[in-house]
Design a protein around this motif. Sequence first.
Motif, PDB file in Angstrom:
ATOM      1  N   GLY A  18       0.873  -1.214  -0.109  1.00 17.90           N
ATOM      2  CA  GLY A  18       0.014  -0.011  -0.134  1.00 17.90           C
ATOM      3  C   GLY A  18       0.852   1.157   0.035  1.00 17.90           C
ATOM      4  O   GLY A  18       0.194   2.418   0.089  1.00 17.90           O
ATOM      5  N   GLY A  19       2.007   1.227  -0.182  1.00 18.50           N
ATOM      6  CA  GLY A  19       3.019   2.171  -0.177  1.00 18.50           C
ATOM      7  C   GLY A  19       2.850   3.336  -1.223  1.00 18.50           C
ATOM      8  O   GLY A  19       2.365   2.909  -2.460  1.00 18.50           O
ATOM      9  N   ARG A  20       2.711   4.495  -1.043  1.00 22.64           N
ATOM     10  CA  ARG A  20       2.413   5.690  -2.137  1.00 22.64           C
ATOM     11  C   ARG A  20       3.519   6.505  -2.159  1.00 22.64           C
ATOM     12  O   ARG A  20       3.874   7.297  -3.209  1.00 22.64           O
ATOM     13  N   ASP A  21       4.016   6.805  -1.017  1.00 20.84           N
ATOM     14  CA  ASP A  21       5.270   8.104  -1.009  1.00 20.84           C
ATOM     15  C   ASP A  21       6.573   7.464  -1.562  1.00 20.84           C
ATOM     16  O   ASP A  21       7.026   6.459  -1.627  1.00 20.84           O
ATOM     17  N   THR A  22       7.070   8.242  -2.551  1.00 14.54           N
ATOM     18  CA  THR A  22       8.290   8.031  -2.894  1.00 14.54           C
ATOM     19  C   THR A  22       9.389   8.995  -2.924  1.00 14.54           C
ATOM     20  O   THR A  22       9.269  10.025  -2.518  1.00 14.54           O
ATOM     21  N   VAL A  23      10.727   8.600  -2.862  1.00 13.57           N
ATOM     22  CA  VAL A  23      11.739   9.155  -2.836  1.00 13.57           C
ATOM     23  C   VAL A  23      12.519   9.090  -4.250  1.00 13.57           C
ATOM     24  O   VAL A  23      12.609   8.090  -4.562  1.00 13.57           O
ATOM     25  N   THR A  24      13.325  10.160  -4.863  1.00 11.02           N
ATOM     26  CA  THR A  24      14.206   9.970  -6.103  1.00 11.02           C
ATOM     27  C   THR A  24      15.430   9.489  -5.340  1.00 11.02           C
ATOM     28  O   THR A  24      15.926  10.257  -4.351  1.00 11.02           O
ATOM     29  N   MET A  25      16.043   8.582  -6.124  1.00 14.47           N
ATOM     30  CA  MET A  25      17.481   8.267  -5.745  1.00 14.47           C
ATOM     31  C   MET A  25      18.153   7.749  -6.805  1.00 14.47           C
ATOM     32  O   MET A  25      17.588   7.640  -8.063  1.00 14.47           O
ATOM     33  N   HIS A  26      19.417   7.654  -6.914  1.00 16.17           N
ATOM     34  CA  HIS A  26      20.274   7.129  -7.970  1.00 16.17           C
ATOM     35  C   HIS A  26      19.624   5.487  -8.212  1.00 16.17           C
ATOM     36  O   HIS A  26      19.285   4.914  -7.201  1.00 16.17           O
ATOM     37  N   ARG A  27      19.783   5.203  -9.506  1.00 12.53           N
ATOM     38  CA  ARG A  27      19.300   3.842  -9.838  1.00 12.53           C
ATOM     39  C   ARG A  27      20.135   2.839  -9.342  1.00 12.53           C
ATOM     40  O   ARG A  27      19.632   1.605  -8.723  1.00 12.53           O
ATOM     41  N   VAL A  28      21.323   2.850  -9.122  1.00 18.98           N
ATOM     42  CA  VAL A  28      22.229   2.079  -8.556  1.00 18.98           C
ATOM     43  C   VAL A  28      21.869   1.778  -7.173  1.00 18.98           C
ATOM     44  O   VAL A  28      21.871   0.501  -6.689  1.00 18.98           O
ATOM     45  N   CYS A  29      21.519   2.902  -6.458  1.00 14.33           N
ATOM     46  CA  CYS A  29      21.020   2.636  -4.987  1.00 14.33           C
ATOM     47  C   CYS A  29      19.969   2.119  -4.816  1.00 14.33           C
ATOM     48  O   CYS A  29      19.696   1.057  -3.906  1.00 14.33           O
ATOM     49  N   HIS A  30      18.931   2.490  -5.742  1.00 10.09           N
ATOM     50  CA  HIS A  30      17.669   1.789  -5.833  1.00 10.09           C
ATOM     51  C   HIS A  30      17.737   0.106  -5.925  1.00 10.09           C
ATOM     52  O   HIS A  30      17.208  -0.898  -5.243  1.00 10.09           O
ATOM     53  N   ALA A  31      18.437  -0.304  -6.897  1.00 10.42           N
ATOM     54  CA  ALA A  31      18.826  -1.559  -7.380  1.00 10.42           C
ATOM     55  C   ALA A  31      19.460  -2.209  -5.975  1.00 10.42           C
ATOM     56  O   ALA A  31      19.156  -3.341  -5.626  1.00 10.42           O
ATOM     57  N   LYS A  32      20.652  -1.733  -5.434  1.00  8.70           N
ATOM     58  CA  LYS A  32      21.135  -2.298  -4.412  1.00  8.70           C
ATOM     59  C   LYS A  32      20.038  -2.643  -3.135  1.00  8.70           C
ATOM     60  O   LYS A  32      20.175  -3.580  -2.355  1.00  8.70           O
ATOM     61  N   ILE A  33      19.293  -1.716  -2.970  1.00  8.19           N
ATOM     62  CA  ILE A  33      18.324  -1.786  -1.703  1.00  8.19           C
ATOM     63  C   ILE A  33      17.303  -3.046  -1.994  1.00  8.19           C
ATOM     64  O   ILE A  33      17.094  -3.837  -1.208  1.00  8.19           O
ATOM     65  N   HIS A  34      16.903  -3.217  -3.191  1.00  8.22           N
ATOM     66  CA  HIS A  34      16.205  -4.284  -3.596  1.00  8.22           C
ATOM     67  C   HIS A  34      16.904  -5.741  -3.568  1.00  8.22           C
ATOM     68  O   HIS A  34      16.219  -6.712  -3.449  1.00  8.22           O
ATOM     69  N   ALA A  35      18.168  -5.689  -4.077  1.00 12.94           N
ATOM     70  CA  ALA A  35      18.842  -6.805  -3.894  1.00 12.94           C
ATOM     71  C   ALA A  35      19.131  -7.116  -2.551  1.00 12.94           C
ATOM     72  O   ALA A  35      19.409  -8.427  -2.487  1.00 12.94           O
ATOM     73  N   VAL A  36      19.212  -6.307  -1.521  1.00 11.52           N
ATOM     74  CA  VAL A  36      19.563  -6.739  -0.138  1.00 11.52           C
ATOM     75  C   VAL A  36      18.584  -6.790   0.656  1.00 11.52           C
ATOM     76  O   VAL A  36      18.453  -7.999   1.641  1.00 11.52           O
ATOM     77  N   LEU A  37      17.320  -6.102   0.337  1.00 15.19           N
ATOM     78  CA  LEU A  37      16.237  -6.119   1.505  1.00 15.19           C
ATOM     79  C   LEU A  37      14.978  -6.627   0.979  1.00 15.19           C
ATOM     80  O   LEU A  37      14.633  -6.437  -0.438  1.00 15.19           O
ATOM     81  N   SER A  38      14.142  -7.543   1.529  1.00 14.62           N
ATOM     82  CA  SER A  38      12.884  -7.914   0.947  1.00 14.62           C
ATOM     83  C   SER A  38      11.818  -7.048   1.166  1.00 14.62           C
ATOM     84  O   SER A  38      12.135  -5.967   1.789  1.00 14.62           O
ATOM     85  N   GLU A  39      10.776  -6.876   0.480  1.00 13.86           N
ATOM     86  CA  GLU A  39       9.635  -6.160   0.566  1.00 13.86           C
ATOM     87  C   GLU A  39       9.143  -5.985   2.038  1.00 13.86           C
ATOM     88  O   GLU A  39       8.698  -4.814   2.639  1.00 13.86           O
TER      89      GLU A  39
END
Length: 84
Positions: A18-39
């Motif tokens: 249900g998340g709606r709020d977003t933040v802008t970040m570097h693509r590589v940082c975004h990819a790292k977050i999703h590679a390391v952490l589950s939803e």
Amino acid sequence: MVPGPSLNEHHLIPRTYGGRDTVTMHRVCHAKIHAVLSEAELRDHYHTIASLRAHPDIAAFLRWVSRKPPEFIDRHASGRGRRR
């Protein structure tokens, strides 16, 4: 940050929860977050920028990527892999 293909929008709480709020970040940082952490981990513990930066793997990555140019894109990243 340099506008363009090096940036992504990250949902602080995943859309599947249900998340709606977003933040802008570097693509590589975004990819790292999703590679390391589950939803579920993002929803329960890492739904702020401060908590993301405090995670040991993310903190180490941020130290590494801070030496790259602002428009850096890792063209060798596999994308959506998970460590689990």
